[in-house]
Structure formats: structure tokens, C-alpha cells
Write an enzyme that holds these catalytic residues in place. Structure first.
Site, short mmCIF file in Angstrom:
data_model
loop_
_atom_site.label_atom_id
_atom_site.label_comp_id
_atom_site.label_asym_id
_atom_site.label_seq_id
_atom_site.Cartn_x
_atom_site.Cartn_y
_atom_site.Cartn_z
N SER A 97 -70.32 -2.01 48.67
CA SER A 97 -71.77 -1.88 48.51
C SER A 97 -72.45 -2.83 49.47
O SER A 97 -71.95 -3.93 49.73
CB SER A 97 -72.15 -2.21 47.06
OG SER A 97 -73.50 -2.59 47.01
N GLU B 9 -65.51 10.83 44.64
CA GLU B 9 -66.90 11.20 44.33
C GLU B 9 -67.39 12.30 45.27
O GLU B 9 -68.06 13.25 44.86
CB GLU B 9 -67.83 9.98 44.44
CG GLU B 9 -67.64 9.00 43.29
CD GLU B 9 -68.43 7.72 43.50
OE1 GLU B 9 -69.62 7.80 43.84
OE2 GLU B 9 -67.84 6.64 43.35
N LYS C 222 -68.36 -4.93 44.72
CA LYS C 222 -68.09 -3.51 44.49
C LYS C 222 -66.98 -2.93 45.36
O LYS C 222 -66.87 -3.24 46.53
CB LYS C 222 -69.36 -2.69 44.73
CG LYS C 222 -70.44 -2.91 43.71
CD LYS C 222 -70.10 -2.27 42.37
CE LYS C 222 -70.16 -0.79 42.41
NZ LYS C 222 -71.41 -0.24 41.99
N HIS D 38 -61.96 15.66 24.14
CA HIS D 38 -63.34 15.17 23.97
C HIS D 38 -63.51 13.76 24.53
O HIS D 38 -64.37 13.01 24.08
CB HIS D 38 -63.75 15.19 22.49
CG HIS D 38 -63.40 16.46 21.78
ND1 HIS D 38 -64.22 17.56 21.76
CD2 HIS D 38 -62.27 16.84 21.11
CE1 HIS D 38 -63.64 18.53 21.07
NE2 HIS D 38 -62.44 18.13 20.68
#
Ligand code: ARG
Length: 461
Positions: free
Chosen positions: A281, A294, A287, A160
Site C-alpha cells: 500500500s 483480487e 500491508k 455457510h
């Protein structure tokens, strides 16, 4: 119309096909990718025709000479693909006829594009499967290379997404090794059903020429022939099966990607991924984004889409061949391409991961990950498991209120929850003790994981 401009099938038509329809029905733009398999299939077919004396030896020689030239033209990029000739099969056949004359026109004896295309797709897919199995193995091997340094690196195992019990990072990685092992097995199993020869089924009912299908199967290294001619030209279940196996590979890699993304976020800080697999970024200078994982997660969607596309194109088709089946190629190619690129990049990326054992350990120490060990300790001293569970739950509550871990509690404090607790409890409550206790096949104890890695290496050798 001269013979040169005519469609191979236009004899029974009164007007040429509409321009828009021609473009709508043509597949050459994408099925030219099957060209070398088409030639391979045609050469085997021609060899069989000659062996069965359906064409003569000179015809076979002419066909072989013509095909050698065509193959060369295709490989050099000199082949003039024409949309007017609809698909890869008719493009190659027309060129053959231009090059060698009547022998080219005889090639299609006892054959239809229906069994021809089914054969091409199977040859293509068999080759793709063989390459993909090697790529899965390469990724498995990259996982092992990383895992072998981390059988003692302790991280929290989650259920979980809440800290559950400590595991080694190696053990966690080996879970993905197992998934990939099944993925490779699934590909190999699917290959058995791919590797059957449709040729000889002709349009749908077989052919009236005295052909030898088994001989063609042997020439093309198929394990046997498709036993029913209607089935041979119409079903694409072998491609659907492959697409499903592909979806599972992507699903596994998508899950691993999700973990890499989480682990790389500063909230976890468990790993770093080498800069060459990340991007920055354009607005936020600080970043560093895990773009590769992804995208893998994102591309899983298109591979699943390809599976659904194939299932859907098949579901309403009456026997036997229908043009719907022309739509099998793009999803299939896309699944093969996406898997190929993804597996390649993933194996490299796993080699570019920096592990941060301290952060993993810190996280494992925070979530009462050894509470089950305390319960097991009480059970071993005679308490029924449910009572032990209750006692430990109270102990955890006590520790939460004091904002400390179980092993930070004094012995008197622990003994409030059970008089069975003695000084030997502290060894049980350590992360190392917890791992070492799970000492059976499939458990996270370092010696078990080392053995699992050794078995895994052997299985890949
Ligand atoms: N381009 C077609 C396909 O991919 C080849 C078979 C065409 N057969 C036919 N009878 N029109 O399925």
C-alpha cells in the site's frame, strides 16, 4: 477514383462513404489479429479452386507466392494496414492484388467475406482452445503438486462459511481440480462444434461454381463442413459456447481467489502468497495485498460481460449474415486473452503458496467440527439419527457454555447426553479420526485423497 483507392464494393455507389462512417464500420484495428488464419483459409480455398479447375495452376502459384510475402510482411510488422480497406480480409486481398495482379483478383471466386470471416474466427478459436486446454492442465498439475503434500494437513471445511467438518487441505484443493477437469472437457467438447467449415456457403446461399467443400475442410483440418449455408455464415453459437465455458473457468478461479484472499487475511492466516504475486500500500506500510486473486475475481466480471455481449448481439438477428456479427471479435479476443493470462499466472501462483498447517488445525479445533462424528457414533450404537442429532446438539450447547471443545468434556459429562457414549468416543472426536472415518470414493480420508491424486496425475499424463 483509381482502382487502388476504391472500396472493393464501391461500384454501385455514387459518393464515397463518409469519413466517420468509415471509421465506425471498419474492423481492421482489431480483426487484423485474424490475419494468419485468413491467409491459411485463403490458401486452402485457392488450392480447391485450382483442383476444381476454377482457377488455373499459375493463378494458384501466384496466390501462394503473394501470400507467402504478405505473411512475412505481417510477421515482421511491415504490413501497411489501412483503415480505408475496412477489414483484415480486404487489406490482405488488396495487397495480394498489388503483388500478383489478376490472380489476386480471382481469389475471391466462389467466396464471400461472410463465409470467409466465419472460417477465420473458427480457425482462430480452435487454436485458442487448444492452447487454453494446455493451460488448464498446467494449473491442474500445479494444484496436484500442492495437494500431494497436504493429505494429512487438516483444516476446517465450511458450509455457510461456518466451521462444518474437518477436511484435508489436499481434499479442498482437489475440489478445484475436479472443476478444472470439467472446464477442460467443456473446451474440448465445444471444439467439436467450432471445428466445422463454413467456406462454400459464400454470401448465404452457396455458390454456382463447382467447388469441393469437403476438400477445403480436409486441407484445414476441420472435422466436416457446416451443412447449411445460411447457418454457416450467420450463427456464432460456437463462440457463445466458448465464452460460456470461459465464464465458468473464471467463475471457478474467482471462487478459489476468494478463498485465497480469506485464507491470507490474518483472521484466517491459513496461507501466505509469495511476495511476487502481491503488492503493498502507498500509505499503510504494513500491508501486503493479494492483488492477483483480487484481479482474477474482478476480471470474471469482464469475461461474463463478454458472454452477455455475444448472446445479445445474436438474439435479434434475422438470417443470414448481418454486420452485427463483426462485434463478435472483441469480446471473443478479450475472453481468450483474459483466460490465457489468468491461467498462466494462477499456475505460477499456486506454486508460490506457503501453507500454515498449525493455523488450519487451530481453526478446525474451534468450531465443533467433529460433532457429526459424535452423532454418527451414536447411530452406529443403535440410536436413530434424529435422536443422535438432538443429543449432540445439547452436548455442543453444554461445551459452548464451558468454552471448550467436545473432546475436552469428561466422560461423565458426555454420558449425560447418551448412555451409549463410552471411552472409545475420544478417538472419534479427534480431527484425524473424523478424516479417517470418511473412507470412500470422494471422501476426505487421507488414503482416499491420495488415490484421487494418483488418478488425477494419470488423467493428465
Ligand atoms: N468485417 C466483417 C465481419 O467481421 C467481415 C464480413 C463482412 N461482410 C459483409 N457482407 N459486409 O463480420
Amino acid at each position: 477514383m483509381t482502382m487502388q483507392d476504391k472500396q472493393a464494393w464501391s461500384g454501385r455507389f455514387n459518393e464515397p462513404v463518409a469519413e466517420l462512417v468509415k471509421r465506425y464500420t471498419a474492423s481492421v484495428d482489431f480483426d487484423k489479429r485474424l490475419a494468419l488464419f485468413d491467409i491459411q483459409g485463403s490458401l486452402a480455398h485457392a488450392q480447391m479452386l485450382a483442383a476444381c479447375e476454377i482457377i488455373n495452376a499459375q493463378d494458384l502459384k501466384d496466390i501462394q507466392r503473394g501470400m507467402a510475402q504478405i505473411e512475412n510482411e505481417i510477421l515482421c510488422g511491415d504490413f501497411d494496414w489501412q483503415i480505408d480497406l475496412e477489414d483484415v480480409h480486404l487489406n490482405i486481398e488488396r495487397r495480394l492484388t498489388v503483388l500478383v495482379g489478376d490472380a489476386g483478383k480471382r481469389l475471391h471466386t466462389g467466396r464471400s467475406r461472410n463465409d470467409q470471416v466465419a472460417t477465420d474466427v473458427r480457425l482462430y478459436l480452435r487454436h485458442a482452445i487448444d492452447e487454453l486446454i494446455l493451460l488448464v492442465h498446467a494449473l491442474q498439475s500445479a494444484l496436484l503438486d500442492l495437494a500431494q503434500h497436504h493429505t494429512h494437513t487438516i483444516m476446517p471445511g465450511f458450509t455457510h462459511l461456518q466451521v462444518a467438518q474437518p477436511v484435508s487441505f489436499a481434499h479442498h484443493l482437489m475440489a478445484y481440480f475436479e472443476m478444472l477437469k470439467r472446464d477442460a472437457e467443456r473446451l474440448a467438447d465445444c471444439r467439436k462444434r467450432v471445428n466445422r467449415l463454413p467456406l462454400g456457403a459464400a454470401a448465404l446461399a452457396g455458390t454456382s461454381y463447382p467447388i469441393k467443400r469437403e476438400y477445403v475442410a480436409e486441407l484445414l483440418d476441420f472435422d466436416g463442413v457446416c451443412e447449411n449455408s445460411l447457418d454457416a455464415v450467420s450463427d456464432r453459437d460456437f463462440a457463445i459456447e466458448f465464452a460460456a465455458a470461459g465464464s465458468l473457468i473464471m467463475t471457478h478461479l474467482s471462487r478459489l481467489s476468494e478463498e485465497l484472499i480469506l485464507w491470507m487475511s490474518p483472521r484466517f492466516g491459513f496461507i501466505d502468497i509469495a511476495d511476487r504475486f502481491c503488492t503493498g500500500s502507498s500509505i499503510m506500510p504494513q500491508k501486503k495485498n493479494p492483488d492477483v486473486p483480487e484481479l482474477v475475481r474482478g476480471k470474471t466480471g469482464r469475461v461474463n460481460g463478454n458472454l452477455v455481449a455475444l448472446l445479445t448481439l445474436m438474439k435479434g438477428q434475422p438470417l443470414a449474415y448481418n454486420k452485427d456479427n463483426q462485434e463478435d471479435k472483441e469480446p471473443l479476443f478479450d475472453t481468450v486473452d483474459t483466460l490465457t493470462q489468468t491461467l498462466r499466472i494462477y499456475a505460477d501462483m499456486m506454486g508460490g503458496i506457503t501453507v500454515k498447517p498449525e493455523a488450519m488445525r487451530h481453526a478446525a479445533l474451534q468450531g465443533y467440527a467433529t460433532a457429526t462424528d459424535l452423532a454418527d457414533y451414536l447411530v452406529k450404537k443403535g440410536l436413530p439419527f434424529r435422536d443422535a442429532h438432538e443429543a449432540v446438539a445439547l452436548a455442543v450447547r453444554f461445551a459452548v457454555e464451558r468454552n471448550c471443545d467436545l473432546c475436552d468434556l469428561k466422560i461423565e459429562e458426555l454420558r449425560q447426553f447418551s448412555a451409549l457414549i463410552a471411552d472409545d468416543i475420544y478417538a472419534v472426536l479427534t480431527l484425524e479420526g473424523s478424516l479417517a472415518a470418511r473412507n470412500h470414493t470422494g471422501g476426505t480420508a487421507p488414503q482416499q485423497v491420495e488415490a484421487a491424486i494418483a488418478r488425477a496425475r494419470k488423467s493428465l499424463a
